[in-house]
Motif scaffolding. Structure first.
Motif, PDB file in Angstrom:
ATOM      1  N   THR A  49       0.760  -1.164  -0.033  1.00 24.18           N
ATOM      2  CA  THR A  49       0.189   0.255   0.069  1.00 24.18           C
ATOM      3  C   THR A  49       1.196   1.473  -0.123  1.00 24.18           C
ATOM      4  O   THR A  49       1.542   1.832   1.064  1.00 24.18           O
ATOM      5  N   PHE A  51       1.061   5.439   0.293  1.00 18.47           N
ATOM      6  CA  PHE A  51      -0.039   6.411   0.144  1.00 18.47           C
ATOM      7  C   PHE A  51       0.736   8.011  -0.517  1.00 18.47           C
ATOM      8  O   PHE A  51       2.070   7.971  -0.554  1.00 18.47           O
ATOM      9  N   LEU A  53       0.921  11.807   0.133  1.00 18.63           N
ATOM     10  CA  LEU A  53       0.227  13.052   0.708  1.00 18.63           C
ATOM     11  C   LEU A  53       0.141  14.467   0.139  1.00 18.63           C
ATOM     12  O   LEU A  53       1.317  14.356  -0.177  1.00 18.63           O
ATOM     13  N   CYS A  55      -1.511  15.123  -2.783  1.00 23.94           N
ATOM     14  CA  CYS A  55      -1.020  14.388  -4.354  1.00 23.94           C
ATOM     15  C   CYS A  55      -1.628  15.069  -5.206  1.00 23.94           C
ATOM     16  O   CYS A  55      -1.328  15.057  -6.070  1.00 23.94           O
ATOM     17  N   VAL A  73      -3.168   4.691  -2.716  1.00 27.37           N
ATOM     18  CA  VAL A  73      -4.405   6.008  -1.999  1.00 27.37           C
ATOM     19  C   VAL A  73      -3.485   7.722  -1.991  1.00 27.37           C
ATOM     20  O   VAL A  73      -2.548   7.879  -1.171  1.00 27.37           O
ATOM     21  N   VAL A 106      -5.441  12.464   8.106  1.00 27.94           N
ATOM     22  CA  VAL A 106      -4.592  11.180   7.391  1.00 27.94           C
ATOM     23  C   VAL A 106      -4.908  10.228   7.953  1.00 27.94           C
ATOM     24  O   VAL A 106      -4.438  10.385   9.580  1.00 27.94           O
ATOM     25  N   ALA A 110       0.048   2.409   5.397  1.00 25.91           N
ATOM     26  CA  ALA A 110       1.008   2.589   4.197  1.00 25.91           C
ATOM     27  C   ALA A 110       2.175   1.735   4.377  1.00 25.91           C
ATOM     28  O   ALA A 110       2.637   2.235   5.115  1.00 25.91           O
ATOM     29  N   VAL A 113       4.811   5.797   2.039  1.00 25.52           N
ATOM     30  CA  VAL A 113       4.522   7.113   1.294  1.00 25.52           C
ATOM     31  C   VAL A 113       5.712   7.777   0.338  1.00 25.52           C
ATOM     32  O   VAL A 113       6.990   7.935  -0.232  1.00 25.52           O
ATOM     33  N   THR A 137       1.904   7.340   9.466  1.00 31.29           N
ATOM     34  CA  THR A 137       1.190   6.845   8.883  1.00 31.29           C
ATOM     35  C   THR A 137       1.553   5.212   8.010  1.00 31.29           C
ATOM     36  O   THR A 137       1.553   4.812   7.563  1.00 31.29           O
ATOM     37  N   SER A 138       3.173   5.632   8.275  1.00 28.11           N
ATOM     38  CA  SER A 138       4.174   4.692   7.025  1.00 28.11           C
ATOM     39  C   SER A 138       5.449   3.696   7.731  1.00 28.11           C
ATOM     40  O   SER A 138       5.828   4.509   8.023  1.00 28.11           O
TER      41      SER A 138
END
Length: 195
Positions: A49, A51, A53, A55, A73, A106, A110, A113, A137-138
């Motif tokens: 996965t 991400f 950020l 984007c 995402v 967010v 993930a 990133v 998040t990653s």
């Protein structure tokens, strides 16, 4: 996929219809996006996965999916940019989820990133929330920053560590009225950070 082929595909990605100077909306050039994404691909970091950020119109998110990321995402605060990103993904035939969210909102996890955060040209420190969100998040982060950011990033990321970084050029097209040249070559650094 070879880096040059990825760059050629990414050249089809439309930029911002009306970029917002306060959000520092500069389209990531296809050449630079392909370079960074191919580097991540060669490290095996685009398999799960991903991400993106901030984007924008989807350049990095779409590129990650083209290189085989399982799920991608993209998050952005600008709904108009997300509309363009969705069109770009459809045009290039990739399945990318785009979510309207402030960088502080967010959520999820993930493996990697990829991001081209604001450089802080309009407001110093604009890149910090992006780094914090990426660290939250990653596991692995690929990020573009102004040249000379190494010491700041090393201190800011705490227990995480920079495993690789290198300097390259960001051909920034004239986007706003205060830009004097058609294309300004800005020296930037690409970082790979691991938690």
């Amino acid at each position: 996929m070879k880096q040059r082929k990825l760059e050629m595909l990414l050249e089809q990605v439309e930029g911002f219809d009306s970029p917002n100077v306060n959000l520092e909306q500069y389209a990531t050039p296809a050449l630079l996006a392909a370079e960074m994404l191919h580097f991540a691909f060669m490290q095996g970091d685009l398999e799960g996965t991903v991400f993106d950020l901030g984007c924008g119109t989807g350049m990095l998110a779409i590129g990650a999916k083209l290189l085989g990321a399982e799920k991608v995402v993209g998050f952005d605060i600008d709904n108009k940019a997300l509309e363009v990103a969705r069109r770009n993904a459809e045009k290039l035939g990739v399945d990318v989820e785009f979510i309207h969210a402030d960088i502080f909102e967010v959520e999820g996890h993930a493996d990697t990133v990829v991001m081209n955060p604001p450089f802080g040209a309009q407001t110093k420190g604009n890149d910090r929330p992006f780094l914090l969100s990426a660290l939250k998040t990653s596991d692995v982060i690929y990020s573009i920053h102004n040249c000379g950011s190494h010491d700041f990033i090393s201190k800011f990321i705490g227990d995480a560590r920079i495993t690789d970084w290198y300097s390259t050029a960001f051909p920034m097209k004239r986007t706003f009225k205060f830009h004097k040249k058609e294309v300004e070559m800005v020296k930037v650094e690409i970082y790979r950070i691991v938690r």
